[in-house]
Design an enzyme around this catalytic site. Structure first.
Site, PDB file in Angstrom:
ATOM      1  N   TYR A  70       0.849  -1.194   0.000  1.00 62.08           N
ATOM      2  CA  TYR A  70       0.000   0.000   0.000  1.00 62.08           C
ATOM      3  C   TYR A  70       0.881   1.239   0.000  1.00 62.08           C
ATOM      4  CZ  TYR A  70       1.036   0.624   5.009  1.00 62.08           C
ATOM      5  OH  TYR A  70       1.664   0.824   6.213  1.00 62.08           O
ATOM      6  N   CYS A  71       0.293   2.357  -0.437  1.00 57.64           N
ATOM      7  CA  CYS A  71       0.967   3.656  -0.376  1.00 57.64           C
ATOM      8  C   CYS A  71      -0.109   4.721  -0.220  1.00 57.64           C
ATOM      9  CB  CYS A  71       1.849   3.891  -1.601  1.00 57.64           C
ATOM     10  SG  CYS A  71       0.992   3.767  -3.193  1.00 57.64           S
ATOM     11  N   THR A  72       0.220   5.981  -0.440  1.00 61.61           N
ATOM     12  CA  THR A  72      -0.729   7.066  -0.165  1.00 61.61           C
ATOM     13  C   THR A  72      -1.952   7.008  -1.074  1.00 61.61           C
ATOM     14  OG1 THR A  72       1.158   8.452   0.452  1.00 61.61           O
ATOM     15  CG2 THR A  72      -0.968   9.550   0.146  1.00 61.61           C
TER      16      THR A  72
END
Length: 343
Positions: free
Chosen positions: A198-200
């Site tokens: 996951y990331c922003t």
């Protein structure tokens, strides 16, 4: 033909305050083959300047990456313009949880080699062979599976103030630094574990998932729309929130609170705190975590040396900065010998 900003940030802020109108903070990205990024850049600037759009947009031959602010009353016009561009029609827009009318104060549309600095040779692997996109409900199920390895694809200063429970959070300064480290650390689990990332907003995972599949990882998943979209989904569907702390964002807000947990601490005194600031000394501008007490004590600076400089008349400060490169400090976010409580 105006293809650049004519107003300073201060002048734009005054206009926004005078208008008193709500603005929406939005981000989106799209990988696509763009033949002439400069032409697209100019087109976007002209159209969005008319719509009073502000923000930071990168255009490259591989696509577009945008973080911006749009007057709420002009959102439909903005969306109509996006849909008029074939590869951006119905593109997913990540709309911020917390809005700030002053999140962006200029419109900057820049042509770059890449929309995210990943350091990868895209010709060496199939960038379209991406991991499986999962929604918030599926993500929550996956990360509870003991056969899953959950990896945060963001940088140390982002994950420091907030991350998903039990996530691996690499201590890296840049996205490109994290790619080989994660591959090495997880090389024994390429076939027997679920690699969930996951990331922003999803853009870093988009490229990373294809890279790791190329490197032999068999079961690769990525959180669709990143943390921003996850929060909207759990609120809409009344799902359990697995994220603790704040989500770091790349605008003047610097973060959005997702849970009430404070998992970080002031880099100067060690007190529980998760508020990022920039050092008031413009020749330093170091990003670090500072509590209200230390901000008052240190005059919003990271060190006594910077305090001494900030105390000088502004013209003397400008003279001291002249001809000196300070980017090594600006981009070493949260890393400085003067920060006693930065791990």
């Amino acid at each position: 033909m105006q293809l650049y900003n004519k107003l300073s940030a201060e002048e734009r802020a005054a206009l926004i305050e005078e208008a008193g109108k709500e603005r929406l903070t939005i981000s989106f990205y799209k990988y696509a083959k763009i033949g002439n990024p400069q032409i697209l850049r100019n087109h976007l600037f002209l159209a969005w300047d008319e719509l009073e759009v502000l923000g930071r947009i990168y255009v490259a031959k591989e696509g577009i990456n945008a973080q911006l602010s749009v007057p709420a009353e002009l959102f439909n016009d903005f969306k109509k313009h996006l849909d008029s561009i074939s590869f951006l029609e119905n593109v997913r827009l990540n709309i911020a949880i917390e809005h700030d009318d002053f999140a962006f104060l200029k419109l900057k549309v820049k042509v770059r080699d890449k929309i995210v600095a990943d350091g990868l040779n895209d010709d060496a692997f199939d960038v379209t062979n991406k991991g499986i996109h999962v929604d918030a409900a599926t993500f929550n199920e996956l990360i509870e599976d003991p056969n899953t390895v959950l990896v945060d694809m963001r940088n140390h200063y982002e994950s420091e103030i907030g991350h998903f429970k039990n996530a691996i959070t690499p201590d890296v300064d840049t996205f490109r630094d994290s790619l080989p480290i994660i591959e090495e650390d997880l090389k024994e689990h390429k076939e027997d574990k679920n690699l969930v990332m996951y990331c922003t907003g999803g853009i870093r995972c988009e490229k990373a998932s294809a890279y790791y599949k190329h490197k032999g990882f068999k079961n690769v998943f990525q959180l669709e729309g990143g943390i921003i979209n996850y929060v909207r989904q759990i609120e809409a569907s009344k799902l359990e929130n697995k994220f603790i702390g704040k989500n770091f964002v790349f605008d003047e807000r610097r973060s959005e609170r997702i849970s009430e947990d404070i998992i970080a601490h002031c880099h100067q005194c060690g007190k529980a705190c998760d508020t990022h600031v920039n050092c008031a000394n413009e020749a330093c501008h170091l990003l670090f975590i500072q509590c209200e007490e230390c901000a008052a004590k240190m005059n919003n600076c990271c060190s006594t040396d910077c305090m001494d400089i900030v105390a000088l008349p502004y013209e003397e400060q400008k003279a001291l900065r002249k001809g000196k490169a300070v980017s090594n400090l600006i981009f070493k976010k949260g890393r400085s010998e003067v920060l006693k409580f930065k791990e």
